[in-house]
Design a protein around this motif. Structure first.
Motif, PDB file in Angstrom:
ATOM      1  N   GLN A   1       1.319  -1.126  -0.286  1.00  0.00           N
ATOM      2  CA  GLN A   1       0.281  -0.056   0.206  1.00  0.00           C
ATOM      3  C   GLN A   1       0.765   1.192   0.223  1.00  0.00           C
ATOM      4  O   GLN A   1       1.696   1.538   0.920  1.00  0.00           O
ATOM      5  N   SER A   2       0.651   2.225  -0.684  1.00  0.00           N
ATOM      6  CA  SER A   2       1.388   2.900  -1.303  1.00  0.00           C
ATOM      7  C   SER A   2       1.687   3.794   0.543  1.00  0.00           C
ATOM      8  O   SER A   2       2.010   5.187   0.162  1.00  0.00           O
ATOM      9  N   ASP A   3       0.871   4.300   0.646  1.00  0.00           N
ATOM     10  CA  ASP A   3       0.772   5.123   2.343  1.00  0.00           C
ATOM     11  C   ASP A   3       0.869   4.141   3.135  1.00  0.00           C
ATOM     12  O   ASP A   3       1.000   4.909   4.706  1.00  0.00           O
ATOM     13  N   ARG A   4       2.079   3.420   3.498  1.00  0.00           N
ATOM     14  CA  ARG A   4       2.169   2.329   4.444  1.00  0.00           C
ATOM     15  C   ARG A   4       3.691   2.375   3.796  1.00  0.00           C
ATOM     16  O   ARG A   4       4.216   0.546   4.139  1.00  0.00           O
ATOM     17  N   ILE A   5       4.232   3.104   3.253  1.00  0.00           N
ATOM     18  CA  ILE A   5       5.486   2.951   3.626  1.00  0.00           C
ATOM     19  C   ILE A   5       6.336   3.302   5.054  1.00  0.00           C
ATOM     20  O   ILE A   5       6.462   4.895   4.772  1.00  0.00           O
ATOM     21  N   GLY A   6       7.255   3.601   6.121  1.00  0.00           N
ATOM     22  CA  GLY A   6       7.898   3.118   6.513  1.00  0.00           C
ATOM     23  C   GLY A   6       9.225   3.282   6.312  1.00  0.00           C
ATOM     24  O   GLY A   6      10.048   2.948   5.387  1.00  0.00           O
ATOM     25  N   ILE A   7       9.982   4.195   7.767  1.00  0.00           N
ATOM     26  CA  ILE A   7      11.441   3.608   7.015  1.00  0.00           C
ATOM     27  C   ILE A   7      12.062   3.875   8.585  1.00  0.00           C
ATOM     28  O   ILE A   7      11.585   4.098   9.729  1.00  0.00           O
ATOM     29  N   MET A   8      13.593   3.290   8.762  1.00  0.00           N
ATOM     30  CA  MET A   8      13.578   2.564  10.077  1.00  0.00           C
ATOM     31  C   MET A   8      15.134   2.860   9.515  1.00  0.00           C
ATOM     32  O   MET A   8      16.127   3.176   8.925  1.00  0.00           O
ATOM     33  N   GLY A   9      15.537   3.663  10.624  1.00  0.00           N
ATOM     34  CA  GLY A   9      17.214   3.611  11.313  1.00  0.00           C
ATOM     35  C   GLY A   9      17.587   3.150  11.627  1.00  0.00           C
ATOM     36  O   GLY A   9      17.499   4.234  13.235  1.00  0.00           O
ATOM     37  N   PHE A  10      18.991   3.628  12.288  1.00  0.00           N
ATOM     38  CA  PHE A  10      20.189   3.042  13.829  1.00  0.00           C
ATOM     39  C   PHE A  10      21.256   3.982  13.327  1.00  0.00           C
ATOM     40  O   PHE A  10      22.118   4.121  12.344  1.00  0.00           O
TER      41      PHE A  10
END
Length: 297
Positions: free
Chosen positions: A142-151
């Protein structure tokens, strides 16, 4: 250090490794920097140094896809990337929960290969978001369920992408939204200020004597707005590498702008504490947060 072929570097659960750019890499100088791969003999890659050829490693769930995707930026002080511990292992856990994951091998800032090294990693961060959103249908997202994660320093990169989505540093002719739908920041570097910055990350990204304007531009706690994506943070109080106040000041900025945020602080564990724990253990509160917010069912 070993240099392996791309096929040999492909993680077992990844479907594909693709170049981040289909054409010329933006902001690049013509310089043949040799990438350094830290890998187990005959085994998986542990990390990278001197990255000049950015890629996206794709992990798609084979069962019960949720339609949610997470773009992951490993840490390493902007001098290396903890590709396995803060990338592949996390992605493999996401796919077990039906969540697609995309590990970014982003360019590390260098005057040798970049016209402006301060924006090189951000270009790759934005390009990864653009690419995943452009191909969302193909990857059952879903194009409105794209998240990001960073360490760590990857958390600085993620929080930069999450606060500067309205100021693109890449070509975006299709006007694809570069705003992540949510952010996950794990013991992140947030600030470039004298008192809070992780000095190694700051020097690598901004140089030995950055201007006040550069410090201000990349101190992400100062750029939170009402449009900043909902954010999940975790850190330890005894972190001796990246002061926990980085997470705290960012959480406070989010709170003052009424951006939904959840923060988990642990008294001990030091920097990289999640690397010492089973991913299923420390990620359980994260999956709960994602479920509460409707990104997974």
């Amino acid at each position: 250090m070993l240099v392996l072929s791309l096929a040999a570097l492909l993680p077992t659960q990844a479907q594909q490794v693709i170049p981040l750019y289909s054409g010329a890499i933006p902001n690049a100088k013509a310089y043949a920097m040799k990438e350094i791969v830290n890998a187990e003999p005959g085994g998986r890659v542990q990390g990278y140094r001197k990255v000049s050829q950015p890629t996206l490693t794709i992990f798609l769930p084979k069962e019960n896809p949720t339609g949610t995707g997470v773009v992951i930026y490993p840490g390493g002080g902007y001098v290396s990337e903890s590709y396995n511990g803060e990338g592949v292992k996390i992605a493999e856990t996401f796919v077990k929960h039906g969540i697609a994951a995309f590990v970014v091998k982003y360019r590390l800032p260098s005057d040798s290969i970049m016209v402006d090294k301060s924006i090189g990693p951000l270009q790759d961060a934005q390009q990864a978001i653009r690419l995943v959103r452009e191909r969302a249908k193909e990857w059952q997202l879903q194009s409105d369920r794209i998240g990001i994660m960073g360490f760590s320093a990857g958390g600085h990169l993620a929080s930069t992408a999450g606060t500067k989505f309205n100021t693109p540093v890449i070509e975006n002719p299709g006007r694809v939204s570069l705003r992540p739908d949510f952010m996950i920041l794990i013991y992140p570097v947030i600030s470039m200020s004298e008192t809070l910055a992780h000095q190694g990350s700051r020097t690598s990204l901004l140089g030995e004597k950055p201007s006040q304007e550069l410090i201000e531009r990349f101190s992400n706690e100062r750029h939170v707005t009402d449009q900043t994506p909902p954010t999940y943070l975790t850190h330890t109080g005894d972190d001796k590498v990246v002061d926990v106040d980085n997470s705290i000041v960012f959480y406070e900025a989010l709170r003052h702008h009424r951006v939904p945020a959840e923060m988990h602080l642990y008294p001990t564990g030091n920097h990289g504490f999640v690397l010492k724990l089973p991913t299923e253990e420390w990620m359980q509160p994260l999956f709960g947060w994602m479920k509460k917010n409707g990104w997974v069912q």
